[in-house]
Scaffold this active site. Structure first.
Site, short mmCIF file in Angstrom:
data_model
loop_
_atom_site.label_atom_id
_atom_site.label_comp_id
_atom_site.label_asym_id
_atom_site.label_seq_id
_atom_site.Cartn_x
_atom_site.Cartn_y
_atom_site.Cartn_z
N GLU A 236 12.43 -9.02 -21.56
CA GLU A 236 13.06 -8.19 -21.67
C GLU A 236 14.37 -8.49 -21.88
OE1 GLU A 236 12.53 -3.70 -20.63
OE2 GLU A 236 11.66 -5.27 -19.62
N LYS B 277 12.20 0.58 -27.22
CA LYS B 277 12.27 0.72 -26.35
C LYS B 277 11.76 2.37 -27.02
CE LYS B 277 11.33 0.32 -21.77
NZ LYS B 277 12.05 -0.47 -20.94
N CYS C 196 7.67 -3.78 -22.39
CA CYS C 196 7.67 -3.48 -20.64
C CYS C 196 6.72 -2.01 -20.37
CB CYS C 196 8.99 -3.51 -19.85
SG CYS C 196 9.39 -3.29 -18.39
#
Length: 288
Positions: free
Chosen positions: A51, A125, A162
């Site tokens: 990430e 994300k 994540c």
């Protein structure tokens, strides 16, 4: 194609957080280049980094300095370089970086580049935490990418980033959209998350009949030192078996051959998609 050769790169921060974001980006790129070259020589077909791989995990701060780390996608320097490297090595590359949409609107994003160097698109994300040590809403706007699945030369590829991994709905949406292999580039530290690191992705791989590549960074990052990024990047198969795992504390490229025939086998065996009853799940989307 039955066998898919994947690669995951985990890495510690190079340089100092006292440096400018551009200086750190250059140092991280330089550190990754030998591993990208190694992946190419080993015949990796799909490669993924951690990430926001060009920067520290700066979210323990709320320092506007890090806005300067954001880049355009696909026209920024990192994505353009990775397009060149993808074409050179005939390798799909997933490039998780800090994205600037317009000035003041920034996303935690992964660009996906096909094996001929073509930019295929991006995933932003979706779930953004805002808890002690992880002040991500200061830096990232939540994405609304509608669960894209990328038709690469080698596989149908999905991306989850994540904190997203704690939300089973996105894994399922990616699988329903056709993903056979999903990567989850992360930055997660020892503590509560380490125990569930090896629970969530294997469980999601089983529930959705797919392979997952989980990537974490390594080391400690000053001045925040919120804990140890514990590495242990891994590949897990549709039966929930972790087939290959990296070290806890070393910069590392791990390479693994995934038998993609297991995707069809697992889905036909369990028939989770057939037996779903979405009409009964309205509680999941009623806004509470």
């Amino acid at each position: 194609m039955s066998m898919l050769r994947g690669g995951l790169i985990q890495m510690s921060l190079k340089g100092s957080t006292d440096q400018s974001p551009e200086e750190i980006r250059q140092a991280m790129i330089e550190a990754h280049l030998p591993y990208i070259e190694e992946a190419g020589k080993k015949g990796v077909q799909v490669l993924c980094f951690q990430e926001v791989f060009t920067q520290p995990y700066f979210c323990p701060s709320q320092d506007a300095k890090w806005y300067a780390a954001a880049e355009k996608i696909p026209d920024g320097p990192t994505t353009q370089l990775m397009c060149e490297l993808a074409a050179k090595h005939k390798m799909v590359i997933v490039v998780p970086i800090y994205e600037e949409d317009i000035t003041g609107v920034y996303y935690n994003t992964a660009a996906v580049i096909d094996a001929d160097g073509t930019y295929l698109g991006k995933y932003r994300k979706t779930h953004i935490p805002q808890v002690a040590g992880f002040w991500e809403k200061f830096f990232f706007k939540p994405g609304a990418s509608n669960w894209p699945v990328f038709e690469t030369q080698y596989c149908k590829l999905g991306v989850y980033i994540c904190y997203d991994r704690h939300f089973p709905e996105g894994w399922r949406a990616l699988a329903l959209n056709g993903a056979e292999y999903i990567v989850n580039p992360s930055a997660t530290v020892a503590g509560v998350s380490e125990y569930i690191w090896k629970l969530e992705q294997p469980a999601s791989a089983v529930a959705n009949g797919c392979y997952i590549g989980a990537i974490n960074r390594v080391g400690r990052e000053q001045p925040w030192d919120i804990g140890e990024f514990y590495g242990q990047s891994y590949f897990v198969n549709p039966r929930g078996v972790i087939e290959k795992e990296a070290s806890r504390d070393q910069d590392e490229l791990i390479v693994h051959d995934m038998d993609m025939a297991l995707v069809r086998e697992a889905r036909n065996n369990w028939q989770f998609f057939r037996d779903r009853r979405p009409s009964t799940y309205t509680r999941l989307t009623d806004g509470n």
